[in-house]
Enzyme design. Structure first.
Site, PDB file in Angstrom:
ATOM      1  N   LYS A  92    -127.632 -23.100 -31.995  1.00  0.00           N
ATOM      2  CA  LYS A  92    -128.817 -23.153 -32.849  1.00  0.00           C
ATOM      3  C   LYS A  92    -130.046 -22.620 -32.114  1.00  0.00           C
ATOM      4  CE  LYS A  92    -126.711 -27.327 -34.698  1.00  0.00           C
ATOM      5  NZ  LYS A  92    -126.699 -28.794 -34.614  1.00  0.00           N
ATOM      6  N   LYS A 134    -110.630 -23.622 -34.039  1.00  0.00           N
ATOM      7  CA  LYS A 134    -111.505 -24.506 -33.261  1.00  0.00           C
ATOM      8  C   LYS A 134    -110.687 -25.403 -32.343  1.00  0.00           C
ATOM      9  CE  LYS A 134    -115.135 -25.021 -36.792  1.00  0.00           C
ATOM     10  NZ  LYS A 134    -115.903 -26.036 -37.573  1.00  0.00           N
ATOM     11  N   LYS A 189    -111.427 -33.487 -33.619  1.00  0.00           N
ATOM     12  CA  LYS A 189    -111.870 -32.872 -34.872  1.00  0.00           C
ATOM     13  C   LYS A 189    -110.824 -32.985 -35.977  1.00  0.00           C
ATOM     14  CE  LYS A 189    -115.470 -31.375 -32.605  1.00  0.00           C
ATOM     15  NZ  LYS A 189    -116.214 -32.357 -31.898  1.00  0.00           N
ATOM     16  N   GLY A 249    -120.253 -27.210 -28.760  1.00  0.00           N
ATOM     17  CA  GLY A 249    -121.093 -26.189 -28.157  1.00  0.00           C
ATOM     18  C   GLY A 249    -120.583 -24.777 -28.334  1.00  0.00           C
ATOM     19  N   ARG A 294    -123.812 -38.740 -30.865  1.00  0.00           N
ATOM     20  CA  ARG A 294    -124.890 -38.779 -29.875  1.00  0.00           C
ATOM     21  C   ARG A 294    -126.188 -38.358 -30.554  1.00  0.00           C
ATOM     22  NH1 ARG A 294    -125.569 -33.370 -29.664  1.00  0.00           N
ATOM     23  NH2 ARG A 294    -123.727 -32.036 -29.695  1.00  0.00           N
TER      24      ARG A 294
END
Length: 461
Positions: A237, A158, A116, A164, A292
């Site tokens: 989500k 993070k 990241k 996830g 992905r």
């Protein structure tokens, strides 16, 4: 075209990929764990190979067993789906070593964008706005404190290798900074074997907007519009829609163009998603790239009539993109509800078990249900608790909502607890209907109000 593809996944995404392969006249190989010995994906595939016991790290994450299955069955390519090994660069590299095509970007791009902190640096080079934060990975608390002193509170910590929602903590005051940093770092180490972290300023209030892109081996990159994924709980989500109900056309154009430029900058290939935070003034900031296919890809397929999985396969085989940006036309509005085996009345606790009865809504224009479940099937406790994705499409947002309401009311699931009734109530919530919700609305407004109403009606034990 490939003659045989192995699907290194399970559940509804494995079924989704198998069906795309069947339509392309490609033979399929399913892999399964002992917990999935009666699963739908292994029944639909032309061949099925058991790759290990119930636990994911002994089966669906067992690279050696999966590659052995591919070689033994003569599979020419592997589609990883999402989750599990889909963003594992070692797996992608090992596929190359055994002369099996990996349906996704190459290992170098997975590494570049999976880190990241490195992804932030590359986005800056592409002139894509990034959230204020650290430009390098951090392992010591002293570095975290120094960064927070520079960018201010609140911040989010993070994991560099994260995903996830794991290895992630929001911090709103200095007193809890060290404890939350250590918690996130420990979680990252356990989940990813990597204790490197980075820090970003929290953009609030904000929308979570992601852009679907497709890119071939020849430098052609297009976008398929954006999705609004702001309705989430614990960074997971719950409901997504496309296009965003509140984004202006000007910002939509800019954010999609930025996503294309970002993909070109990194030399991206195959399907991918670039995620942004959009503030109240519609300033947008790069958050991360997923290398992905996404869980919510069906809503993009509904508004574009483009089969993203088939495009993935064709790109991996070396074909040029079959469409140009001018061919992409966004039509109407689509919504996806994730129906999970969980109990919303008890903090959304997982509810694995046997499905005694299942009625899936199947009639009507603009309705799609992606599921691997059937009456008599089992939701194992070892994996994701998804039962089904219900997707509707309408000429307008209001029509898509109305279709979803009708579909969910037709759906019946017995034997396990699910969030089906919660979704029905969510569709009727004022915050959702206006479309003005942000990433905090579900957890801070909608769920507390919903629970209060349930308590008032004596529905909470």
């Amino acid at each position: 075209m490939f003659q045989k593809i192995l699907i290194a996944n399970r559940g509804e995404i494995a079924v989704r990929i198998i069906r795309a392969c069947q339509e392309l006249n490609i033979k399929t190989v399913a892999v399964y764990s002992t917990a999935d010995k009666d699963a739908l994906h292994m029944q639909l595939a032309d061949e099925a190979v058991c790759v290990g016991p119930s636990k994911a790290n002994e089966s669906y994450l067992n690279i050696q067993n999966i590659l052995s299955a591919a070689v033994l069955t003569g599979a020419e390519a592997i589609h990883p789906g999402f989750g599990f090994l889909s963003e594992n660069s070692t797996f992608a590299a090992m596929c190359e070593e055994v002369n099996v095509s990996f349906i996704g970007p190459n290992k170098d791009i997975i590494d570049q964008m999976g880190n990241k902190s490195n992804a932030r640096t590359m986005m800056k080079r592409a002139n894509v706005p990034v959230v204020p934060g650290s430009d390098h990975s951090i392992t010591a608390f002293s570095e975290v404190k120094e960064m927070v002193d520079e960018i201010g509170m609140p911040v989010i910590i993070k994991a560099v290798a994260g995903g996830g929602g794991k290895g992630m903590r929001m911090v709103f005051n200095a007193e809890e900074l060290e404890a939350k940093f250590l918690q996130a770092q420990s979680e990252s180490k356990a989940a990813f074997g990597d204790d490197r972290m980075y820090v970003e300023r929290i953009i609030t209030p904000a929308k979570h907007i992601e852009v679907q892109i497709l890119a071939d081996h020849y430098g052609n990159v297009i976008h398929l519009g954006e999705r609004d994924c702001s309705l989430q709980r614990n960074h997971q989500k719950i409901l997504e829609e496309a296009p965003s109900p509140t984004l202006s056309e000007k910002t939509r154009k800019l954010i999609c163009e930025s996503a294309v430029e970002a993909a070109k900058m990194v030399g991206y290939e195959n399907a991918g998603t670039i995620e942004f935070l959009v503030d109240a003034d519609e300033k947008f900031y790069f958050m991360e790239m997923n290398t992905r296919i996404q869980v919510e890809h069906p809503i993009t397929e509904m508004i574009t009539s483009i089969d993203i999985v088939k495009e993935q396969i064709k790109i991996a085989f070396g074909e040029h993109l079959s469409i140009t940006q001018d061919d992409v036309v966004l039509t109407g509005h689509a919504i996806e509800c994730r129906i999970n085996a969980e109990n919303p009345l008890f903090n959304f606790a997982p509810s694995p078990g046997n499905i005694d009865f299942l009625n899936v809504p199947s009639g009507g224009l603009g309705l799609r249900v992606d599921t691997a479940m059937f009456a008599g099937s089992t939701i194992p406790p070892y994996y994701d608790a998804m039962v089904a994705k219900v997707i509707t499409h309408g000429n307008t947002r209001e029509e898509a909502i109305s279709k979803m309401d009708r579909a969910l009311n037709e759906m019946v699931i017995e034997g396990i607890q699910t969030n089906l009734d919660f979704h029905i109530d969510l569709l009727r919530d004022t915050n959702f209907k206006t479309g003005e919700y942000t990433i905090d609305t579900l957890s801070q407004v909608i769920i507390p109000k919903w629970l209060k109403d349930k308590e008032a009606n004596n529905e909470v034990v």
